[in-house]
Design a protein around this motif. Structure first.
Motif, short mmCIF file in Angstrom:
data_model
loop_
_atom_site.label_atom_id
_atom_site.label_comp_id
_atom_site.label_asym_id
_atom_site.label_seq_id
_atom_site.Cartn_x
_atom_site.Cartn_y
_atom_site.Cartn_z
N TYR A 119 0.72 -1.00 -0.02
CA TYR A 119 0.13 0.05 -0.05
C TYR A 119 0.75 1.21 -0.10
CZ TYR A 119 0.90 0.72 4.81
OH TYR A 119 1.74 0.77 6.17
N GLN A 120 0.41 2.29 -0.22
CA GLN A 120 0.88 3.63 -0.31
C GLN A 120 0.17 4.48 0.73
OE1 GLN A 120 0.95 4.69 -4.31
NE2 GLN A 120 2.72 3.73 -4.82
N ALA A 121 0.88 5.50 1.39
CA ALA A 121 0.47 6.58 2.18
C ALA A 121 -0.82 7.37 1.16
CB ALA A 121 1.38 7.79 2.62
N GLY A 122 -1.85 7.35 1.95
CA GLY A 122 -3.16 8.20 1.47
C GLY A 122 -4.20 7.10 0.87
N GLN A 123 -3.89 5.95 1.02
CA GLN A 123 -4.89 4.80 0.52
C GLN A 123 -5.72 4.59 1.92
OE1 GLN A 123 -2.24 1.73 -1.51
NE2 GLN A 123 -3.83 2.11 -3.03
N HIS A 124 -6.73 3.84 1.62
CA HIS A 124 -7.81 3.36 2.52
C HIS A 124 -8.14 1.87 2.46
CE1 HIS A 124 -11.33 4.55 0.05
NE2 HIS A 124 -10.68 5.59 -0.18
N LEU A 125 -8.52 1.46 3.44
CA LEU A 125 -8.90 -0.09 3.48
C LEU A 125 -10.24 -0.70 4.25
CD1 LEU A 125 -7.37 -2.86 2.91
CD2 LEU A 125 -6.42 -2.54 5.06
N GLU A 178 -11.22 -4.60 0.58
CA GLU A 178 -10.76 -3.88 -0.55
C GLU A 178 -9.57 -3.06 -0.02
OE1 GLU A 178 -11.70 -2.45 -5.00
OE2 GLU A 178 -12.95 -2.32 -3.49
N LEU A 179 -8.49 -2.87 -0.61
CA LEU A 179 -7.48 -1.75 -0.52
C LEU A 179 -7.81 -0.73 -1.56
CD1 LEU A 179 -4.97 -0.26 0.68
CD2 LEU A 179 -3.71 -1.76 -0.73
N ARG A 180 -7.83 0.50 -1.30
CA ARG A 180 -8.21 1.63 -2.47
C ARG A 180 -7.07 2.71 -2.33
NH1 ARG A 180 -12.68 4.30 -3.07
NH2 ARG A 180 -12.19 4.30 -5.25
N GLY A 181 -6.71 3.19 -3.52
CA GLY A 181 -6.25 4.51 -3.54
C GLY A 181 -7.07 5.63 -3.61
N GLY A 182 -7.05 6.55 -2.61
CA GLY A 182 -7.79 7.79 -2.68
C GLY A 182 -7.08 8.95 -3.83
N ALA A 183 -7.58 9.90 -3.43
CA ALA A 183 -7.14 11.08 -3.89
C ALA A 183 -5.78 11.56 -3.39
CB ALA A 183 -8.07 12.28 -4.21
N MET A 303 -5.45 21.07 -6.18
CA MET A 303 -6.13 20.80 -4.95
C MET A 303 -6.42 19.07 -5.16
SD MET A 303 -8.55 23.53 -3.91
CE MET A 303 -8.33 25.46 -4.56
N PHE A 304 -6.15 18.46 -4.06
CA PHE A 304 -6.54 16.85 -4.06
C PHE A 304 -7.20 16.80 -2.80
CE2 PHE A 304 -2.74 17.32 -6.57
CZ PHE A 304 -2.89 16.79 -7.51
N ALA A 305 -8.32 16.22 -2.77
CA ALA A 305 -9.41 16.14 -1.72
C ALA A 305 -9.82 14.56 -1.45
CB ALA A 305 -10.59 16.97 -1.71
N ASP A 306 -10.10 14.34 -0.25
CA ASP A 306 -10.72 13.11 0.01
C ASP A 306 -11.67 13.39 1.18
OD1 ASP A 306 -11.28 10.44 -0.30
OD2 ASP A 306 -9.27 9.65 0.34
N VAL A 307 -13.09 13.16 0.97
CA VAL A 307 -13.99 13.41 2.07
C VAL A 307 -14.59 12.02 2.54
CG1 VAL A 307 -14.61 15.41 0.89
CG2 VAL A 307 -15.90 13.29 0.28
N PHE A 308 -14.93 12.14 4.16
CA PHE A 308 -15.28 11.14 4.75
C PHE A 308 -16.76 11.38 4.85
CE2 PHE A 308 -11.32 10.92 7.82
CZ PHE A 308 -10.50 10.34 6.80
N LEU A 309 -17.46 10.44 4.00
CA LEU A 309 -18.96 10.36 4.06
C LEU A 309 -19.57 9.65 4.87
CD1 LEU A 309 -19.14 10.03 -0.19
CD2 LEU A 309 -19.49 11.83 1.46
N THR A 310 -20.59 10.13 5.49
CA THR A 310 -21.35 9.27 6.55
C THR A 310 -22.35 8.79 6.00
OG1 THR A 310 -22.81 11.38 6.99
CG2 THR A 310 -20.85 11.26 8.28
N ARG A 311 -22.76 7.80 6.80
CA ARG A 311 -23.94 6.55 6.26
C ARG A 311 -25.24 7.46 5.95
NH1 ARG A 311 -24.91 0.79 8.37
NH2 ARG A 311 -26.87 0.33 7.63
#
Length: 312
Positions: A119-125, A178-183, A303-311
């Motif tokens: 994995y790389q810094a910035g990804q999520h799982l 799943e491991l994913r690469g975000g922005a 600008m590179f953005a990643d947002v935390f979406l709520t349910r």
């Protein structure tokens, strides 16, 4: 009406029905969070038939080739046979090797996977704490420096995952999805460019990883990190960030509360058109960050953005 089959279950559903809604209405316990194709908690594999996929680009081509789809983004247009993601069959085993509370509301969770994870810094799982409780979390660790996977869980509000996470003990097992690469990421070509990192709450987690990766690669440009929290006690990485700032003259760290944020943003001044900004947190705060940066003269393309979406 199309027939939707899940194992031994046979469900009659209306044509054009959302696949996730149809599964939930039929009593199939498919976890979900964002309903926007971002969290990937609602993965299902198509065994027979094909739904109408409204967001095919959300999955990697190899996952799609294996039949995986995001239920929240699919419509049932014909007979369909699916298998929900099974963490015991499809996931990776991991063991809890670290648990602590760096602030009253943030749980720092460290996991040791059964096999090495690239994995790389910035990804999520996606983390599975039970067969029907899953949620995506950003990685705060670095593969080159940390022997574990680190996650920062915001436990201010009740929720199935956080409620279960509060009961975890060292040695307990989880499953990894799943491991994913975000922005968010760090590019070696950025080394001489000014870097702004703006985080709200546990949106700091991926940016902490990106920051450490930039410093590991001896980033030469100025780095400015701003972390906004509800209360001063929720600057949960304050000591770690201040230690890094003391070691690196090009790093400036600002810790502000939500009440102080408007004034802090108003003071942002663009010193170089080469500046890059990485933003992370809940949508409203990230939108506020982006608007202020744009007004300060920073192009949206930088600008590179990643947002935390709520349910929902």
């Amino acid at each position: 009406m199309p027939e939707l089959r899940v194992g031994a279950r046979q469900l009659q559903v209306a044509s054009q029905s959302n696949l996730l809604d149809a599964l939930l209405a039929g009593g199939v316990a498919v976890p979900y969070s964002c309903r926007a194709g971002s969290c990937h908690a609602c993965l299902v594999r198509c065994v027979a038939g094909e739904p109408l996929d409204r967001l095919p680009e959300a999955l990697a081509s190899d996952k799609r080739a294996e039949g995986w789809r995001l239920a929240c983004q699919c419509q049932v247009v014909g007979d369909l046979d699916v298998e929900p993601f099974d963490p015991q069959r499809d996931g990776i085993a991991a063991q809890v090797v670290g648990l602590d509370w760096p602030s009253p509301q943030v749980l720092r969770l460290r996991l040791q996977p059964a096999r090495a994870l690239r994995y790389q810094a910035g990804q999520h799982l996606v983390l599975w704490i039970a067969d029907n409780i899953a949620r995506p979390y950003s990685l705060a660790s670095l593969p080159s420096e940390d022997p574990w996977l680190e996650f920062h869980l915001d436990c201010r509000l009740p929720g199935a995952f956080c409620d279960a996470a509060r009961r975890l003990q060292l040695g307990d097992g989880l499953r990894l999805g799943e491991l994913r690469g975000g922005a968010l990421h760090y590019d070696a070509d950025w080394q001489a460019r000014p870097l702004w990192l703006l985080a709200a709450g546990t949106g700091l987690a991926p940016l902490y990883g990106v920051l450490r990766e930039a410093l590991r690669q001896d980033h030469q440009g100025a780095i400015r990190l701003l972390h906004v929290a509800h209360e001063p006690t929720e600057h949960y990485l304050a000591s770690e960030l201040r230690a890094l700032a003391a070691q690196h003259a090009n790093l400036q760290v600002e810790l502000v509360t939500a009440a102080q944020l408007p004034a802090a943003l108003a003071e942002l001044r663009l010193v170089s058109r080469q500046t890059l900004a990485l933003l992370c947190g809940h949508p409203e705060t990230v939108d506020g960050f982006a608007r202020r940066l744009y007004m300060a003269g920073l192009p949206r393309s930088q600008m590179f953005a990643d947002v935390f979406l709520t349910r929902t």
